[in-house]
Design a protein around this motif. Structure first.
Motif, PDB file in Angstrom:
ATOM      1  N   HIS A   6      14.028 -36.167  29.782  1.00  0.00           N
ATOM      2  CA  HIS A   6      15.411 -36.498  29.429  1.00  0.00           C
ATOM      3  C   HIS A   6      15.461 -37.097  28.020  1.00  0.00           C
ATOM      4  O   HIS A   6      16.308 -36.740  27.195  1.00  0.00           O
ATOM      5  CB  HIS A   6      15.964 -37.483  30.459  1.00  0.00           C
ATOM      6  CG  HIS A   6      17.338 -37.981  30.146  1.00  0.00           C
ATOM      7  ND1 HIS A   6      18.433 -37.158  30.096  1.00  0.00           N
ATOM      8  CD2 HIS A   6      17.794 -39.224  29.848  1.00  0.00           C
ATOM      9  CE1 HIS A   6      19.507 -37.855  29.796  1.00  0.00           C
ATOM     10  NE2 HIS A   6      19.150 -39.117  29.630  1.00  0.00           N
ATOM     11  N   SER A  62      26.746 -48.177  23.326  1.00  0.00           N
ATOM     12  CA  SER A  62      26.101 -49.081  24.287  1.00  0.00           C
ATOM     13  C   SER A  62      24.876 -48.450  24.941  1.00  0.00           C
ATOM     14  O   SER A  62      24.425 -48.892  25.982  1.00  0.00           O
ATOM     15  CB  SER A  62      27.109 -49.511  25.359  1.00  0.00           C
ATOM     16  OG  SER A  62      27.607 -48.376  26.037  1.00  0.00           O
ATOM     17  N   ARG A  71      26.525 -56.172  16.594  1.00  0.00           N
ATOM     18  CA  ARG A  71      25.568 -56.806  17.525  1.00  0.00           C
ATOM     19  C   ARG A  71      24.495 -55.766  17.842  1.00  0.00           C
ATOM     20  O   ARG A  71      24.776 -54.810  18.576  1.00  0.00           O
ATOM     21  CB  ARG A  71      26.280 -57.197  18.829  1.00  0.00           C
ATOM     22  CG  ARG A  71      27.478 -58.116  18.662  1.00  0.00           C
ATOM     23  CD  ARG A  71      28.468 -57.968  19.826  1.00  0.00           C
ATOM     24  NE  ARG A  71      27.931 -58.340  21.104  1.00  0.00           N
ATOM     25  CZ  ARG A  71      28.516 -58.036  22.282  1.00  0.00           C
ATOM     26  NH1 ARG A  71      29.656 -57.360  22.324  1.00  0.00           N
ATOM     27  NH2 ARG A  71      27.969 -58.400  23.404  1.00  0.00           N
ATOM     28  N   VAL A 111      11.691 -38.889  33.273  1.00  0.00           N
ATOM     29  CA  VAL A 111      12.598 -39.470  32.282  1.00  0.00           C
ATOM     30  C   VAL A 111      12.199 -39.087  30.867  1.00  0.00           C
ATOM     31  O   VAL A 111      13.053 -38.926  29.982  1.00  0.00           O
ATOM     32  CB  VAL A 111      12.703 -41.008  32.476  1.00  0.00           C
ATOM     33  CG1 VAL A 111      11.477 -41.735  31.968  1.00  0.00           C
ATOM     34  CG2 VAL A 111      13.956 -41.535  31.785  1.00  0.00           C
ATOM     35  N   ILE A 147      19.593 -46.987  23.186  1.00  0.00           N
ATOM     36  CA  ILE A 147      19.358 -45.764  22.412  1.00  0.00           C
ATOM     37  C   ILE A 147      20.364 -45.633  21.263  1.00  0.00           C
ATOM     38  O   ILE A 147      20.049 -45.049  20.223  1.00  0.00           O
ATOM     39  CB  ILE A 147      19.372 -44.517  23.338  1.00  0.00           C
ATOM     40  CG1 ILE A 147      18.943 -43.267  22.599  1.00  0.00           C
ATOM     41  CG2 ILE A 147      20.722 -44.297  23.975  1.00  0.00           C
ATOM     42  CD1 ILE A 147      17.499 -43.231  22.235  1.00  0.00           C
ATOM     43  N   GLN A 157      22.341 -45.453  26.612  1.00  0.00           N
ATOM     44  CA  GLN A 157      22.479 -44.485  27.709  1.00  0.00           C
ATOM     45  C   GLN A 157      23.571 -44.948  28.668  1.00  0.00           C
ATOM     46  O   GLN A 157      23.640 -46.138  29.004  1.00  0.00           O
ATOM     47  CB  GLN A 157      21.132 -44.384  28.441  1.00  0.00           C
ATOM     48  CG  GLN A 157      21.164 -43.648  29.747  1.00  0.00           C
ATOM     49  CD  GLN A 157      21.454 -42.167  29.581  1.00  0.00           C
ATOM     50  OE1 GLN A 157      20.980 -41.536  28.642  1.00  0.00           O
ATOM     51  NE2 GLN A 157      22.241 -41.604  30.491  1.00  0.00           N
ATOM     52  N   LEU A 182      24.712 -45.903  31.855  1.00  0.00           N
ATOM     53  CA  LEU A 182      23.894 -46.304  33.009  1.00  0.00           C
ATOM     54  C   LEU A 182      24.451 -45.766  34.314  1.00  0.00           C
ATOM     55  O   LEU A 182      23.714 -45.556  35.267  1.00  0.00           O
ATOM     56  CB  LEU A 182      23.765 -47.833  33.039  1.00  0.00           C
ATOM     57  CG  LEU A 182      22.981 -48.410  31.843  1.00  0.00           C
ATOM     58  CD1 LEU A 182      22.928 -49.936  31.924  1.00  0.00           C
ATOM     59  CD2 LEU A 182      21.558 -47.851  31.761  1.00  0.00           C
ATOM     60  N   ARG A 207      35.740 -50.545  19.563  1.00  0.00           N
ATOM     61  CA  ARG A 207      35.138 -51.804  19.155  1.00  0.00           C
ATOM     62  C   ARG A 207      33.607 -51.777  19.102  1.00  0.00           C
ATOM     63  O   ARG A 207      32.973 -52.809  18.945  1.00  0.00           O
ATOM     64  CB  ARG A 207      35.604 -52.943  20.074  1.00  0.00           C
ATOM     65  CG  ARG A 207      35.095 -52.904  21.506  1.00  0.00           C
ATOM     66  CD  ARG A 207      35.531 -54.171  22.233  1.00  0.00           C
ATOM     67  NE  ARG A 207      35.244 -54.162  23.648  1.00  0.00           N
ATOM     68  CZ  ARG A 207      34.159 -54.725  24.196  1.00  0.00           C
ATOM     69  NH1 ARG A 207      33.268 -55.311  23.440  1.00  0.00           N
ATOM     70  NH2 ARG A 207      33.989 -54.684  25.503  1.00  0.00           N
TER      71      ARG A 207
HETATM   72  O1  T3D Z   1      16.760 -41.777  30.899  1.00  0.00           O
HETATM   73  C1  T3D Z   1      17.097 -42.468  29.968  1.00  0.00           C
HETATM   74  O2  T3D Z   1      18.018 -42.106  29.237  1.00  0.00           O
HETATM   75  C2  T3D Z   1      16.399 -43.774  29.715  1.00  0.00           C
HETATM   76  C3  T3D Z   1      16.758 -44.231  28.380  1.00  0.00           C
HETATM   77  C4  T3D Z   1      17.600 -45.254  28.242  1.00  0.00           C
HETATM   78  C5  T3D Z   1      18.048 -45.573  26.884  1.00  0.00           C
HETATM   79  C6  T3D Z   1      18.947 -46.785  26.838  1.00  0.00           C
HETATM   80  O3  T3D Z   1      19.850 -46.769  26.051  1.00  0.00           O
HETATM   81  S1  T3D Z   1      18.579 -48.095  27.841  1.00  0.00           S
HETATM   82  C7  T3D Z   1      19.889 -49.254  27.468  1.00  0.00           C
HETATM   83  C8  T3D Z   1      21.162 -48.898  28.147  1.00  0.00           C
HETATM   84  N1  T3D Z   1      22.221 -49.793  27.745  1.00  0.00           N
HETATM   85  C9  T3D Z   1      22.338 -51.025  28.213  1.00  0.00           C
HETATM   86  O4  T3D Z   1      21.557 -51.504  29.013  1.00  0.00           O
HETATM   87  C10 T3D Z   1      23.556 -51.815  27.774  1.00  0.00           C
HETATM   88  C11 T3D Z   1      24.521 -52.027  28.925  1.00  0.00           C
HETATM   89  N2  T3D Z   1      25.710 -52.712  28.463  1.00  0.00           N
HETATM   90  C12 T3D Z   1      25.726 -54.027  28.196  1.00  0.00           C
HETATM   91  O5  T3D Z   1      24.768 -54.749  28.342  1.00  0.00           O
HETATM   92  C13 T3D Z   1      27.022 -54.580  27.689  1.00  0.00           C
HETATM   93  O6  T3D Z   1      28.062 -53.729  28.094  1.00  0.00           O
HETATM   94  C14 T3D Z   1      27.046 -54.724  26.164  1.00  0.00           C
HETATM   95  C15 T3D Z   1      26.125 -55.883  25.752  1.00  0.00           C
HETATM   96  C16 T3D Z   1      26.612 -53.428  25.488  1.00  0.00           C
HETATM   97  C17 T3D Z   1      28.486 -55.064  25.696  1.00  0.00           C
HETATM   98  O7  T3D Z   1      28.969 -56.167  26.412  1.00  0.00           O
HETATM   99  P1  T3D Z   1      30.535 -56.500  26.329  1.00  0.00           P
HETATM  100  O8  T3D Z   1      30.734 -57.755  27.125  1.00  0.00           O
HETATM  101  O9  T3D Z   1      30.973 -56.503  24.909  1.00  0.00           O
HETATM  102  O10 T3D Z   1      31.294 -55.275  27.041  1.00  0.00           O
HETATM  103  P2  T3D Z   1      31.353 -54.925  28.593  1.00  0.00           P
HETATM  104  O11 T3D Z   1      32.547 -55.549  29.205  1.00  0.00           O
HETATM  105  O12 T3D Z   1      30.030 -55.189  29.241  1.00  0.00           O
HETATM  106  O13 T3D Z   1      31.522 -53.314  28.523  1.00  0.00           O
HETATM  107  C18 T3D Z   1      32.813 -52.722  28.400  1.00  0.00           C
HETATM  108  C19 T3D Z   1      32.865 -51.549  29.365  1.00  0.00           C
HETATM  109  O14 T3D Z   1      31.857 -50.597  28.988  1.00  0.00           O
HETATM  110  C20 T3D Z   1      32.535 -51.957  30.792  1.00  0.00           C
HETATM  111  O15 T3D Z   1      33.294 -51.117  31.650  1.00  0.00           O
HETATM  112  P3  T3D Z   1      34.558 -51.714  32.465  1.00  0.00           P
HETATM  113  O16 T3D Z   1      34.064 -52.899  33.220  1.00  0.00           O
HETATM  114  O17 T3D Z   1      35.550 -52.087  31.390  1.00  0.00           O
HETATM  115  O18 T3D Z   1      34.994 -50.577  33.327  1.00  0.00           O
HETATM  116  C21 T3D Z   1      31.078 -51.596  30.929  1.00  0.00           C
HETATM  117  O19 T3D Z   1      30.667 -51.344  32.256  1.00  0.00           O
HETATM  118  C22 T3D Z   1      31.011 -50.320  30.109  1.00  0.00           C
HETATM  119  N3  T3D Z   1      29.639 -50.104  29.619  1.00  0.00           N
HETATM  120  C23 T3D Z   1      29.010 -50.800  28.661  1.00  0.00           C
HETATM  121  N4  T3D Z   1      27.789 -50.307  28.471  1.00  0.00           N
HETATM  122  C24 T3D Z   1      27.661 -49.252  29.306  1.00  0.00           C
HETATM  123  C25 T3D Z   1      28.839 -49.119  30.039  1.00  0.00           C
HETATM  124  N5  T3D Z   1      29.007 -48.172  30.971  1.00  0.00           N
HETATM  125  C26 T3D Z   1      27.960 -47.324  31.175  1.00  0.00           C
HETATM  126  N6  T3D Z   1      26.804 -47.407  30.496  1.00  0.00           N
HETATM  127  C27 T3D Z   1      26.601 -48.339  29.564  1.00  0.00           C
HETATM  128  N7  T3D Z   1      25.451 -48.364  28.865  1.00  0.00           N
END
Ligand code: T3D
Length: 265
Positions: free
Chosen positions: A87, A65, A134, A84, A116, A67, A69, A61
């Motif tokens: 990385h 999302s 989104r 970082v 990213i 990096q 986390l 879907r």
């Molecule tokens: O060193 C470096 O690399 C620094 C550089 C960083 C670069 C970046 O990308 S920083 C940004 C990192 N990403 C985020 O902050 C986004 C985190 N995720 C969210 O905010 C939300 O998940 C979303 C808005 C993307 C989607 O929301 P939603 O409600 O549609 O889905 P959800 O329920 O939150 O996510 C579904 C699952 O995916 C969930 O796991 P679970 O509970 O079913 O076991 C969630 O934890 C997992 N998930 C989503 N995003 C990430 C993730 N797990 C790990 N990392 C993620 N980024």
């Protein structure tokens, strides 16, 4: 190119290579292994003459999302992630491979494209979105700045003011809104997304690939140049295009009132 990746699906259909990021349980968040595989696949696609257009997309879907986390936090506490910026250089390698690839790369985005993952989509040559897309410059939500080229791509696509807003507020931009502000080339209803992506990519793959490589060079270089430099480059590249089989055959086809068939030579 090899197709037995752990976190990527690879599919070739005619001249179109589709690379699907495949960690749907975390919305295709990047861990080190998926990032390394994506780098390898993109660099291999650039070299592969059978590939005339690349589609980058996500399984399930989401597009991606950002990096992962969880692995970021683990890498930090174990010391595996040092500075970082070192990385993040791994992401730079993918972005640079996409930009320098001598063929079009399309990001096909349905669902979320955050952090990213969003910026890798912005680094592609063109973007098609589903209306459930989104786009989230999620970095500021966790106190970071856009990386992977976000600071470069955003103002060029949407202007400085809008780039500031997207980067600072980190609000979601829907597919239709992304089309309106120029973040994506087109947005289609989700039920038409697969077919629209296929048709878009197939059309590019059937086009004059060598001219497309020159167009990429002209447009990306011109975006950073003055008019004189751009016109000089235009001359150099048109000299190359003028000698291609595709150009010469297309002129003959026009005069014979039939559609051209491009070979990418
Ligand atoms: O060193 C470096 O690399 C620094 C550089 C960083 C670069 C970046 O990308 S920083 C940004 C990192 N990403 C985020 O902050 C986004 C985190 N995720 C969210 O905010 C939300 O998940 C979303 C808005 C993307 C989607 O929301 P939603 O409600 O549609 O889905 P959800 O329920 O939150 O996510 C579904 C699952 O995916 C969930 O796991 P679970 O509970 O079913 O076991 C969630 O934890 C997992 N998930 C989503 N995003 C990430 C993730 N797990 C790990 N990392 C993620 N980024």
């Amino acid at each position: 190119m090899r197709t037995d990746f752990q976190h990527l699906l690879i599919q070739q259909d005619g001249g179109v290579l589709t690379i699907t990021m495949n960690r749907p349980e975390v919305l295709n968040a990047f861990n080190d292994s998926m990032l390394a595989e994506l780098t390898e696949a993109v660099e291999a696609a650039a070299q592969d003459e059978a590939v005339r257009c690349v589609v980058l997309t996500g399984a399930g879907r989401a597009f991606g999302s950002g990096q992962d986390l969880r692995s970021l936090a683990e890498g930090r506490s174990s010391g595996a992630i040092g500075t970082v910026s070192r990385h993040v250089q791994k992401y730079h390698r993918v972005v640079l491979a996409i930009r320098s690839m001598p063929k079009p790369v399309i990001a096909a985005v349905r669902g979320v494209a955050a952090g990213i993952s969003c910026n890798i989509a912005l680094g592609c040559d063109m973007r098609i979105a589903a209306d459930d897309a989104r786009f989230i410059e999620a970095f500021a939500r966790i106190g970071l700045i856009p990386d992977g080229g976000g600071g470069y791509f955003l103002p060029r696509l949407v202007g400085v003011g809008k780039a500031m807003e997207l980067a600072m507020l980190a609000d979601e931009i829907s597919g239709p809104e992304a089309e309106r502000i120029g973040l994506v080339n087109k947005c289609v209803p989700v039920e038409e997304f697969e077919e629209a992506t296929r048709a878009f990519a197939q059309r590019l793959a059937n086009g004059p690939t060598l001219a497309y490589a020159l167009i990429k060079k002209l447009i990306y270089t011109s975006a950073e140049s003055d008019l004189q430099t751009s016109l000089r480059l235009e001359g150099e590249l048109q000299d190359i295009a003028f000698e291609t089989e595709d150009h010469q055959n297309a002129v003959v086809a026009f005069l014979q009132k039939r559609p051209p068939e491009y070979k990418g030579r």
